[in-house]
Motif scaffolding. Structure first.
Motif, PDB file in Angstrom:
ATOM      1  N   PRO A 291       5.112 -12.707 -14.261  1.00 12.21           N
ATOM      2  CA  PRO A 291       4.630 -13.678 -13.843  1.00 12.21           C
ATOM      3  C   PRO A 291       5.872 -14.508 -13.071  1.00 12.21           C
ATOM      4  CG  PRO A 291       6.466 -12.877 -15.509  1.00 12.21           C
ATOM      5  CD  PRO A 291       5.664 -12.129 -15.027  1.00 12.21           C
ATOM      6  N   GLY A 292       5.416 -15.945 -12.722  1.00  9.04           N
ATOM      7  CA  GLY A 292       5.896 -16.288 -11.448  1.00  9.04           C
ATOM      8  C   GLY A 292       5.378 -16.127 -10.218  1.00  9.04           C
ATOM      9  N   THR A 293       6.757 -15.432  -9.400  1.00  6.15           N
ATOM     10  CA  THR A 293       7.423 -15.156  -8.152  1.00  6.15           C
ATOM     11  C   THR A 293       8.273 -14.192  -8.085  1.00  6.15           C
ATOM     12  OG1 THR A 293       8.962 -16.710  -8.183  1.00  6.15           O
ATOM     13  CG2 THR A 293       7.167 -17.677  -7.620  1.00  6.15           C
ATOM     14  N   GLU A 294       7.762 -13.290  -9.545  1.00  5.47           N
ATOM     15  CA  GLU A 294       8.629 -11.863  -9.738  1.00  5.47           C
ATOM     16  C   GLU A 294       8.521 -10.630  -8.604  1.00  5.47           C
ATOM     17  OE1 GLU A 294      10.148  -9.546 -13.371  1.00  5.47           O
ATOM     18  OE2 GLU A 294       8.893 -10.948 -13.919  1.00  5.47           O
ATOM     19  N   LEU A 295       7.228 -10.982  -8.360  1.00  9.55           N
ATOM     20  CA  LEU A 295       6.509  -9.795  -7.004  1.00  9.55           C
ATOM     21  C   LEU A 295       6.246  -8.348  -8.071  1.00  9.55           C
ATOM     22  CD1 LEU A 295       8.585  -9.767  -3.851  1.00  9.55           C
ATOM     23  CD2 LEU A 295       6.456 -10.799  -4.268  1.00  9.55           C
ATOM     24  N   PHE A 296       6.988  -7.397  -7.956  1.00  8.48           N
ATOM     25  CA  PHE A 296       5.612  -6.646  -8.769  1.00  8.48           C
ATOM     26  C   PHE A 296       7.110  -4.776  -9.333  1.00  8.48           C
ATOM     27  CE2 PHE A 296       6.558  -4.443  -4.031  1.00  8.48           C
ATOM     28  CZ  PHE A 296       7.261  -3.469  -4.507  1.00  8.48           C
ATOM     29  N   GLN A 297       7.285  -4.509  -9.983  1.00  6.00           N
ATOM     30  CA  GLN A 297       8.367  -3.475 -10.659  1.00  6.00           C
ATOM     31  C   GLN A 297       7.732  -2.063  -9.727  1.00  6.00           C
ATOM     32  OE1 GLN A 297      10.828  -3.815 -12.566  1.00  6.00           O
ATOM     33  NE2 GLN A 297       9.968  -6.137 -11.860  1.00  6.00           N
ATOM     34  N   PRO A 298       8.445  -1.008  -9.413  1.00  3.89           N
ATOM     35  CA  PRO A 298       8.612  -0.007  -8.712  1.00  3.89           C
ATOM     36  C   PRO A 298       7.703   0.737  -9.697  1.00  3.89           C
ATOM     37  CG  PRO A 298      11.007  -0.115  -8.137  1.00  3.89           C
ATOM     38  CD  PRO A 298      10.592  -1.542  -9.142  1.00  3.89           C
ATOM     39  N   GLN A 299       7.593   0.966 -10.911  1.00  2.00           N
ATOM     40  CA  GLN A 299       7.051   2.227 -11.490  1.00  2.00           C
ATOM     41  C   GLN A 299       5.880   1.515 -12.037  1.00  2.00           C
ATOM     42  OE1 GLN A 299      10.162  -0.115 -12.788  1.00  2.00           O
ATOM     43  NE2 GLN A 299       9.565  -1.016 -14.688  1.00  2.00           N
ATOM     44  N   ASP A 300       5.585   0.320 -11.593  1.00  3.21           N
ATOM     45  CA  ASP A 300       4.154  -0.180 -11.716  1.00  3.21           C
ATOM     46  C   ASP A 300       3.314   0.501 -10.653  1.00  3.21           C
ATOM     47  OD1 ASP A 300       4.049  -1.530 -14.554  1.00  3.21           O
ATOM     48  OD2 ASP A 300       4.597  -3.239 -13.762  1.00  3.21           O
ATOM     49  N   VAL A 301       3.631  -0.369 -10.153  1.00  2.00           N
ATOM     50  CA  VAL A 301       3.686   0.921  -8.441  1.00  2.00           C
ATOM     51  C   VAL A 301       3.252   2.185  -8.469  1.00  2.00           C
ATOM     52  CG1 VAL A 301       3.895   0.664  -5.558  1.00  2.00           C
ATOM     53  CG2 VAL A 301       4.798  -1.180  -7.034  1.00  2.00           C
ATOM     54  N   GLU A 302       4.169   3.189  -8.906  1.00  4.30           N
ATOM     55  CA  GLU A 302       3.904   4.768  -9.053  1.00  4.30           C
ATOM     56  C   GLU A 302       2.581   4.859 -10.182  1.00  4.30           C
ATOM     57  OE1 GLU A 302       7.233   6.475 -10.511  1.00  4.30           O
ATOM     58  OE2 GLU A 302       8.393   5.313  -7.960  1.00  4.30           O
ATOM     59  N   ARG A 303       2.425   4.385 -10.888  1.00  4.01           N
ATOM     60  CA  ARG A 303       1.346   4.234 -12.101  1.00  4.01           C
ATOM     61  C   ARG A 303       0.185   4.136 -11.387  1.00  4.01           C
ATOM     62  NH1 ARG A 303      -1.035   1.090 -15.785  1.00  4.01           N
ATOM     63  NH2 ARG A 303       0.843  -0.576 -15.318  1.00  4.01           N
ATOM     64  N   LEU A 304       0.526   3.141 -11.187  1.00  4.10           N
ATOM     65  CA  LEU A 304      -1.275   2.272 -10.173  1.00  4.10           C
ATOM     66  C   LEU A 304      -1.585   3.140  -8.850  1.00  4.10           C
ATOM     67  CD1 LEU A 304      -1.426  -1.596  -9.824  1.00  4.10           C
ATOM     68  CD2 LEU A 304      -2.140  -0.010 -11.692  1.00  4.10           C
ATOM     69  N   LEU A 305      -0.691   3.666  -8.417  1.00  2.00           N
ATOM     70  CA  LEU A 305      -0.436   4.574  -7.225  1.00  2.00           C
ATOM     71  C   LEU A 305      -1.839   6.036  -7.592  1.00  2.00           C
ATOM     72  CD1 LEU A 305      -0.373   5.202  -4.121  1.00  2.00           C
ATOM     73  CD2 LEU A 305       1.132   5.981  -4.372  1.00  2.00           C
ATOM     74  N   ALA A 306      -0.839   6.090  -9.157  1.00  2.07           N
ATOM     75  CA  ALA A 306      -1.510   8.123  -9.068  1.00  2.07           C
ATOM     76  C   ALA A 306      -3.073   7.446  -9.739  1.00  2.07           C
ATOM     77  CB  ALA A 306      -0.247   7.968 -10.531  1.00  2.07           C
ATOM     78  N   TRP A 307      -3.027   6.342 -10.407  1.00  2.00           N
ATOM     79  CA  TRP A 307      -4.569   5.714 -10.305  1.00  2.00           C
ATOM     80  C   TRP A 307      -5.437   6.071  -9.438  1.00  2.00           C
ATOM     81  CZ3 TRP A 307      -8.438   2.622  -9.087  1.00  2.00           C
ATOM     82  CH2 TRP A 307      -9.395   2.274  -9.682  1.00  2.00           C
ATOM     83  N   ILE A 308      -4.757   5.461  -7.953  1.00  5.56           N
ATOM     84  CA  ILE A 308      -6.217   5.884  -7.050  1.00  5.56           C
ATOM     85  C   ILE A 308      -6.109   6.700  -6.888  1.00  5.56           C
ATOM     86  CG2 ILE A 308      -5.413   4.458  -4.693  1.00  5.56           C
ATOM     87  CD1 ILE A 308      -4.552   2.007  -5.523  1.00  5.56           C
ATOM     88  N   ASN A 309      -4.538   7.558  -6.706  1.00  2.00           N
ATOM     89  CA  ASN A 309      -4.965   9.095  -5.929  1.00  2.00           C
ATOM     90  C   ASN A 309      -6.258   9.456  -6.985  1.00  2.00           C
ATOM     91  OD1 ASN A 309      -3.453   8.319  -3.328  1.00  2.00           O
ATOM     92  ND2 ASN A 309      -1.421   9.083  -4.844  1.00  2.00           N
ATOM     93  N   GLN A 310      -5.833   9.573  -7.965  1.00  2.00           N
ATOM     94  CA  GLN A 310      -6.985  10.853  -9.216  1.00  2.00           C
ATOM     95  C   GLN A 310      -8.693  10.069  -9.190  1.00  2.00           C
ATOM     96  OE1 GLN A 310      -4.309  11.596 -12.417  1.00  2.00           O
ATOM     97  NE2 GLN A 310      -6.258  13.166 -13.636  1.00  2.00           N
ATOM     98  N   TYR A 311      -7.993   8.564  -9.751  1.00  2.00           N
ATOM     99  CA  TYR A 311      -9.783   8.036  -9.209  1.00  2.00           C
ATOM    100  C   TYR A 311     -10.854   7.548  -8.030  1.00  2.00           C
ATOM    101  CZ  TYR A 311      -7.625   9.946 -14.228  1.00  2.00           C
ATOM    102  OH  TYR A 311      -7.473  10.512 -15.108  1.00  2.00           O
TER     103      TYR A 311
END
Length: 324
Positions: A291-311
């Protein structure tokens, strides 16, 4: 101290964000306790780099009590910084999310007007750095009082310093900086259309349009931001579309800057261009989950990057990226 990355924020802001149950005209609206963040494109990039475990030196303008608060927020975030002092106060932005509908309302106030001497201080600071960054990242709008060629003047200063310039802006400042030449441009589709002088572009034409601006020497790399469709990387030799993972979107504030930070971090770690754009899309998508101006959480980046690399290859858009 040496820094691989220098970020530039000419028009920073104090970003305030809160929530309200429902917007009702002419009534007092009871808001949740506000959140305060250091805002502005380059500062967002520095904050995101910090979350990825990277480091940078943030150079930004600051003036008045809001400027002091801005410095306190940057210091609290653990970011090294230097300031260009301004007589006029640093601006403030205000974001309110209506919880009933999840609609977000963003109020951006005008920033200070820089004097001629303050603008010159920016150029002097860049030409007298006591270290040599590998990458200089400029993101965001120009403040009042500076000419539209100011990013172009910064581009020349970065070239003279032997660094790679990554630029994320729009309008005439984008055109003029591109004419000087930068390392990487991150236009959206509308900005890409404007750069090549057309009203619309079909998906299959994006790579040709990007190669047109590469061919005339505007930049070496183009990353076209395509919103929910992800992004397209284009170089002189190849292109690749990276789809955006499907996530529950809470806010788009800072998503573009998070994407720039992800790409810059990947480059600073010696990653190739394909790894660079995947990291950028993962960071940009992860930023929309908060929400708001919080930017991202590193664990979310890792999970989404794994999805991009695999699928991710299953969901790429069909593009003809062959080089004649």
């Amino acid at each position: 101290m040496n820094f691989d990355v220098l970020t530039i924020t000419l028009n920073p802001a104090i970003d305030k964000s809160t929530t309200v149950d429902r917007f009702v005209p002419e009534q007092k609206l009871r808001c949740a306790p506000p959140r305060y963040d250091a805002g502005g494109g380059g500062l967002n990039v520095s904050k995101a780099l910090r979350r990825l475990g990277g480091d940078s030196l943030a150079l930004f303008s600051a003036g008045g009590p809001p400027g002091q608060l801005l410095q306190d927020l940057v210091r609290k975030a653990g970011i090294s910084y230097r300031i260009i002092e301004t007589q006029e106060w640093t601006r403030e932005n205000f974001t309110v999310t209506e919880t009933e509908s999840n609609a977000q309302y963003r109020f951006n106030l005008p920033g200070p007007t820089l004097s001629a001497s303050e603008a010159q201080s920016w150029l002097d600071s860049l030409s007298s750095l006591d270290f040599k960054p590998a990458y200089v990242v400029a993101s965001g709008s120009l403040p009042n009082g500076v000419s539209t060629d100011f990013y172009a003047r910064i581009a020349r200063a970065v070239q003279n310093a032997g660094a790679r310039f990554i630029l994320d802006t729009s309008g005439q400042p984008l055109f003029e900086a591109a004419n000087v030449g930068v390392f990487l441009l991150k236009p959206n589709l509308n900005e890409l259309c404007a750069l090549v002088g057309v009203e619309t572009l079909e998906t299959v034409d994006i790579d040709d349009a990007a190669r047109e601006i590469i061919g005339r020497g505007d930049c070496e790399v183009v990353v076209v931001s395509m919103g929910p469709q992800g992004a397209m990387l284009v170089t002189r030799d190849f292109c690749e579309h990276v789809p955006a993972p499907s996530v529950k979107k809470l806010s788009t504030v800072g998503a573009g800057d998070s994407m720039v930070a992800g790409m810059t971090w990947a480059l600073s770690q010696g990653r190739d261009y394909r790894q660079m754009i995947r990291q950028g899309v993962a960071c940009g998508s992860a930023a929309t989950m908060n929400p708001g101006t919080e930017l991202f959480q590193p664990q979310d980046v890792e999970r989404l990057l794994a999805w991009i690399n695999q699928y991710g290859t299953r969901y790429r858009l069909p593009t003809d990226c062959t080089v004649d």
